[in-house]
Design an enzyme around this catalytic site. Structure first.
Site, PDB file in Angstrom:
ATOM      1  N   GLY A  34     -16.580  -2.074 -26.486  1.00 30.74           N
ATOM      2  CA  GLY A  34     -17.472  -3.182 -26.139  1.00 30.74           C
ATOM      3  C   GLY A  34     -16.688  -4.463 -25.870  1.00 30.74           C
ATOM      4  CD  GLU A  78       8.848   5.939  -9.606  1.00 31.56           C
ATOM      5  OE1 GLU A  78       9.344   6.732  -8.786  1.00 31.56           O
ATOM      6  OE2 GLU A  78       9.474   4.971 -10.079  1.00 31.56           O
TER       7      GLU A  78
HETATM    8  C1  FAD Z   1       5.107  -2.600 -12.089  1.00 27.86           C
HETATM    9  C2  FAD Z   1       5.749  -2.145 -10.804  1.00 27.86           C
HETATM   10  C3  FAD Z   1       7.062  -1.670 -10.823  1.00 27.86           C
HETATM   11  C4  FAD Z   1       7.695  -1.276  -9.640  1.00 27.86           C
HETATM   12  N1  FAD Z   1       9.018  -0.877  -9.672  1.00 27.86           N
HETATM   13  C5  FAD Z   1       9.650  -0.573  -8.505  1.00 27.86           C
HETATM   14  C6  FAD Z   1      11.061  -0.246  -8.500  1.00 27.86           C
HETATM   15  O1  FAD Z   1      11.721  -0.207  -9.538  1.00 27.86           O
HETATM   16  N2  FAD Z   1      11.657   0.008  -7.302  1.00 27.86           N
HETATM   17  C7  FAD Z   1      10.962  -0.046  -6.127  1.00 27.86           C
HETATM   18  O2  FAD Z   1      11.560   0.190  -5.070  1.00 27.86           O
HETATM   19  N3  FAD Z   1       9.647  -0.364  -6.104  1.00 27.86           N
HETATM   20  C8  FAD Z   1       8.978  -0.631  -7.256  1.00 27.86           C
HETATM   21  N4  FAD Z   1       7.645  -0.966  -7.235  1.00 27.86           N
HETATM   22  C9  FAD Z   1       6.957  -1.023  -5.946  1.00 27.86           C
HETATM   23  C10 FAD Z   1       6.119   0.243  -5.697  1.00 27.86           C
HETATM   24  O3  FAD Z   1       6.960   1.338  -5.450  1.00 27.86           O
HETATM   25  C11 FAD Z   1       5.190  -0.055  -4.504  1.00 27.86           C
HETATM   26  O4  FAD Z   1       4.257  -1.028  -4.944  1.00 27.86           O
HETATM   27  C12 FAD Z   1       4.473   1.179  -4.020  1.00 27.86           C
HETATM   28  O5  FAD Z   1       5.355   2.089  -3.404  1.00 27.86           O
HETATM   29  C13 FAD Z   1       3.375   0.822  -2.982  1.00 27.86           C
HETATM   30  O6  FAD Z   1       3.905   0.001  -1.989  1.00 27.86           O
HETATM   31  P1  FAD Z   1       3.178  -1.390  -1.682  1.00 27.86           P
HETATM   32  O7  FAD Z   1       2.895  -2.089  -2.957  1.00 27.86           O
HETATM   33  O8  FAD Z   1       4.023  -2.096  -0.670  1.00 27.86           O
HETATM   34  O9  FAD Z   1       1.787  -0.987  -1.044  1.00 27.86           O
HETATM   35  P2  FAD Z   1       1.522  -0.623   0.479  1.00 27.86           P
HETATM   36  O10 FAD Z   1       2.477   0.423   0.932  1.00 27.86           O
HETATM   37  O11 FAD Z   1       1.420  -1.868   1.272  1.00 27.86           O
HETATM   38  O12 FAD Z   1       0.071   0.041   0.356  1.00 27.86           O
HETATM   39  C14 FAD Z   1      -1.088  -0.727   0.059  1.00 27.86           C
HETATM   40  C15 FAD Z   1      -2.260   0.236  -0.064  1.00 27.86           C
HETATM   41  O13 FAD Z   1      -2.450   0.936   1.179  1.00 27.86           O
HETATM   42  C16 FAD Z   1      -2.366   2.332   0.952  1.00 27.86           C
HETATM   43  N5  FAD Z   1      -1.725   2.952   2.109  1.00 27.86           N
HETATM   44  C17 FAD Z   1      -0.512   2.644   2.666  1.00 27.86           C
HETATM   45  N6  FAD Z   1      -0.272   3.446   3.723  1.00 27.86           N
HETATM   46  C18 FAD Z   1      -1.338   4.280   3.819  1.00 27.86           C
HETATM   47  C19 FAD Z   1      -1.673   5.348   4.690  1.00 27.86           C
HETATM   48  N7  FAD Z   1      -0.864   5.738   5.672  1.00 27.86           N
HETATM   49  N8  FAD Z   1      -2.843   5.989   4.499  1.00 27.86           N
HETATM   50  C20 FAD Z   1      -3.677   5.627   3.489  1.00 27.86           C
HETATM   51  N9  FAD Z   1      -3.423   4.632   2.633  1.00 27.86           N
HETATM   52  C21 FAD Z   1      -2.263   3.957   2.802  1.00 27.86           C
HETATM   53  C22 FAD Z   1      -1.558   2.503  -0.338  1.00 27.86           C
HETATM   54  O14 FAD Z   1      -1.853   3.739  -0.980  1.00 27.86           O
HETATM   55  C23 FAD Z   1      -2.049   1.309  -1.125  1.00 27.86           C
HETATM   56  O15 FAD Z   1      -3.270   1.619  -1.742  1.00 27.86           O
HETATM   57  C24 FAD Z   1       6.985  -1.341  -8.405  1.00 27.86           C
HETATM   58  C25 FAD Z   1       5.645  -1.800  -8.393  1.00 27.86           C
HETATM   59  C26 FAD Z   1       5.038  -2.200  -9.569  1.00 27.86           C
HETATM   60  C27 FAD Z   1       3.617  -2.680  -9.517  1.00 27.86           C
END
Ligand code: FAD
Length: 250
Positions: free
Chosen positions: A208, A232
């Site tokens: 809650g 990941e």
């Molecule tokens: C706490 C945290 C720790 C992290 N640590 C690391 C790290 O150590 N090293 C590292 O390299 N990165 C790291 N990241 C980054 C992470 O890997 C990325 O955030 C992730 O890969 C998604 O990329 P983006 O945030 O640019 O989202 P985007 O790629 O911009 O995507 C945004 C949204 O659109 C969707 N989307 C994108 N393309 C498509 C498609 N073709 N079809 C359908 N849906 C789509 C995605 O699923 C998502 O919902 C970290 C992120 C966080 C939050």
């Protein structure tokens, strides 16, 4: 600044006298604030390539990232590389194998650890919910006497258990070096990260208003859970990977 489209990495590494000169930047690097050595992916000769960069390399700086929704102890940072000169022996593998041989292995390991972490987080949500529903009383009885609360406890129990078994199976396949472990790890990460979002949401529901307060750990569990569908490989990336693999193999 690449996200899901990993092949489209924007940083650039240029070979020069037994060295590589790297330029670029990358946000969201876990432990980026404190690491001594970084695995960097850059386009070299137009191909994604992995290289190791040490923190003390001239031109290398990090900017801390704070105020995140969850996983706040990740020591996130944005990395900046301005004409960073690194020795050629810091090349990991060979030019062009950065994604196919290095990143995919790292991601597979990362996905496995995220899936297992979701099981632990889900278990913590379940245990907190059982403890809370035992002591909190409404309508003259403990919350846990209520069948609607029991339904949520059942869903949590079964889903945490299912995710745990997927992780065990993926881990077993890794132990015996079965190539199917890659697909099973996608499955475990996808299921476990979605599972923990529902389980953490139910844990807050059972608590809650207390569940919305920092006085109880489930508030943090829900925020941490949210991160797992993004890191990941997002859930959407897994939906594509799992579907394509399944379609090709049936
Ligand atoms: C706490 C945290 C720790 C992290 N640590 C690391 C790290 O150590 N090293 C590292 O390299 N990165 C790291 N990241 C980054 C992470 O890997 C990325 O955030 C992730 O890969 C998604 O990329 P983006 O945030 O640019 O989202 P985007 O790629 O911009 O995507 C945004 C949204 O659109 C969707 N989307 C994108 N393309 C498509 C498609 N073709 N079809 C359908 N849906 C789509 C995605 O699923 C998502 O919902 C970290 C992120 C966080 C939050």
């Amino acid at each position: 600044m690449v996200g899901s489209d990993a092949k489209n990495v924007q940083s650039v590494a240029v070979a020069s006298d037994h060295n590589y000169v790297i330029n670029g930047h990358k946000k969201w690097i876990t432990m980026g604030q404190i690491a001594d050595i970084y695995l960097v992916f850059a386009q070299c000769e137009g191909k994604p390539t992995a290289l190791l960069v040490e923190r003390n390399t001239p031109g290398f700086t990090t900017t801390p990232i704070t105020g995140m929704l969850g996983a706040r102890a990740s020591m996130l940072a944005e990395l900046h590389l301005a004409d960073c000169v690194i020795p050629e022996e810091n090349l990991v593998g060979s030019v062009g194998t950065g994604l196919s041989h290095v990143a995919l292995h790292c991601l597979d390991y990362g996905r496995y650890t995220v899936a297992c972490g979701c099981v632990g987080l889900g278990q913590a949500c379940l245990e907190q919910s059982v403890h809370y529903s035992r002591k909190r009383r409404q309508f003259g009885k403990a919350l846990r006497e209520n069948q609607l609360i029991q339904k949520m406890i059942t869903g949590m129990t079964v889903n945490v258990k299912a995710a745990r078994l997927l992780c065990y199976h993926s881990g077993y396949l890794k132990d015996v070096m079965d190539p199917d472990s890659i697909m099973e790890t996608w499955t475990a990460k996808y299921f476990a990260s979605k599972m923990v979002n529902q389980v953490a949401s139910d844990a807050v529901q059972i608590h809650g208003a207390n569940g919305c307060s920092r006085d109880y750990p489930v508030e943090r569990y829900l925020r941490d859970a949210r991160i797992n569908e993004i890191i990941e490989g997002t859930s959407q990336m897994h939906e594509m990977l799992i579907a394509l693999h399944t379609i090709r193999n049936i």
